[in-house]
Design an enzyme around this catalytic site. Structure first.
Site, mmCIF file in Angstrom:
data_model
loop_
_atom_site.group_PDB
_atom_site.id
_atom_site.type_symbol
_atom_site.label_atom_id
_atom_site.label_comp_id
_atom_site.label_asym_id
_atom_site.label_seq_id
_atom_site.Cartn_x
_atom_site.Cartn_y
_atom_site.Cartn_z
ATOM 1 N N TYR A 2 0.836 -1.201 0.000
ATOM 2 C CA TYR A 2 0.000 0.000 0.000
ATOM 3 C C TYR A 2 0.873 1.254 0.000
ATOM 4 O O TYR A 2 0.643 2.184 -0.785
ATOM 5 C CB TYR A 2 -0.935 -0.002 1.210
ATOM 6 C CG TYR A 2 -1.660 1.315 1.409
ATOM 7 C CD1 TYR A 2 -2.781 1.628 0.653
ATOM 8 C CD2 TYR A 2 -1.198 2.240 2.331
ATOM 9 C CE1 TYR A 2 -3.437 2.833 0.809
ATOM 10 C CE2 TYR A 2 -1.853 3.454 2.509
ATOM 11 C CZ TYR A 2 -2.965 3.743 1.748
ATOM 12 O OH TYR A 2 -3.612 4.945 1.913
ATOM 13 N N LYS A 6 1.155 4.196 -2.834
ATOM 14 C CA LYS A 6 0.851 5.591 -2.516
ATOM 15 C C LYS A 6 2.009 6.506 -2.932
ATOM 16 O O LYS A 6 1.789 7.555 -3.544
ATOM 17 C CB LYS A 6 0.571 5.720 -1.017
ATOM 18 C CG LYS A 6 0.134 7.080 -0.583
ATOM 19 C CD LYS A 6 -0.231 7.062 0.893
ATOM 20 C CE LYS A 6 -0.576 8.427 1.382
ATOM 21 N NZ LYS A 6 -0.929 8.436 2.796
ATOM 22 N N VAL A 35 -13.925 6.639 4.805
ATOM 23 C CA VAL A 35 -15.102 7.247 4.192
ATOM 24 C C VAL A 35 -16.274 6.273 4.301
ATOM 25 O O VAL A 35 -16.124 5.081 4.060
ATOM 26 C CB VAL A 35 -14.855 7.587 2.705
ATOM 27 C CG1 VAL A 35 -16.075 8.254 2.084
ATOM 28 C CG2 VAL A 35 -13.627 8.477 2.552
ATOM 29 N N THR A 37 -18.797 4.678 2.773
ATOM 30 C CA THR A 37 -19.280 4.359 1.432
ATOM 31 C C THR A 37 -19.865 2.957 1.412
ATOM 32 O O THR A 37 -19.563 2.125 2.266
ATOM 33 C CB THR A 37 -18.146 4.467 0.397
ATOM 34 O OG1 THR A 37 -17.084 3.613 0.789
ATOM 35 C CG2 THR A 37 -17.655 5.890 0.257
#
Length: 94
Positions: A2, A6, A35, A37
């Protein structure tokens, strides 16, 4: 993996930003935190439970919070470039 992704994405967007300066195109990266979602509902039961435990006690961002951040970026005067904007939930510690 990850972190590497990034860093690679940030390097790519900075390169793109510099390449497009002469065209007066601004390039920005918005780095959202947690978030609220709908896609989390599509995870396997085990993965969804782990994610929910990790985010327990964190009031997640709403999609409109990210829309506000993007609106801020694109409404700056031409002389202003917002190259990178982390947007985290207030209680998020990572």
């Amino acid at each position: 993996m990850y972190g590497l992704t990034k860093v690679g994405l940030n390097a790519f967007t900075e390169s793109l930003r510099q390449e497009l300066l002469g065209e007066h195109v601004r390039v920005s990266v918005v780095e959202p935190g947690t978030v609220d979602t709908e896609p989390v509902n599509h995870l396997s039961d085990t993965t969804r439970d782990v994610a929910r435990r990790q985010f327990d006690g964190v009031e997640a961002l709403r999609p409109e919070d990210l829309a506000d951040a993007i609106s801020y970026i694109v409404t700056r005067e031409r002389r202003v470039a917002v190259n990178e904007m982390p947007v985290r939930a207030g209680d998020q510690t990572w």
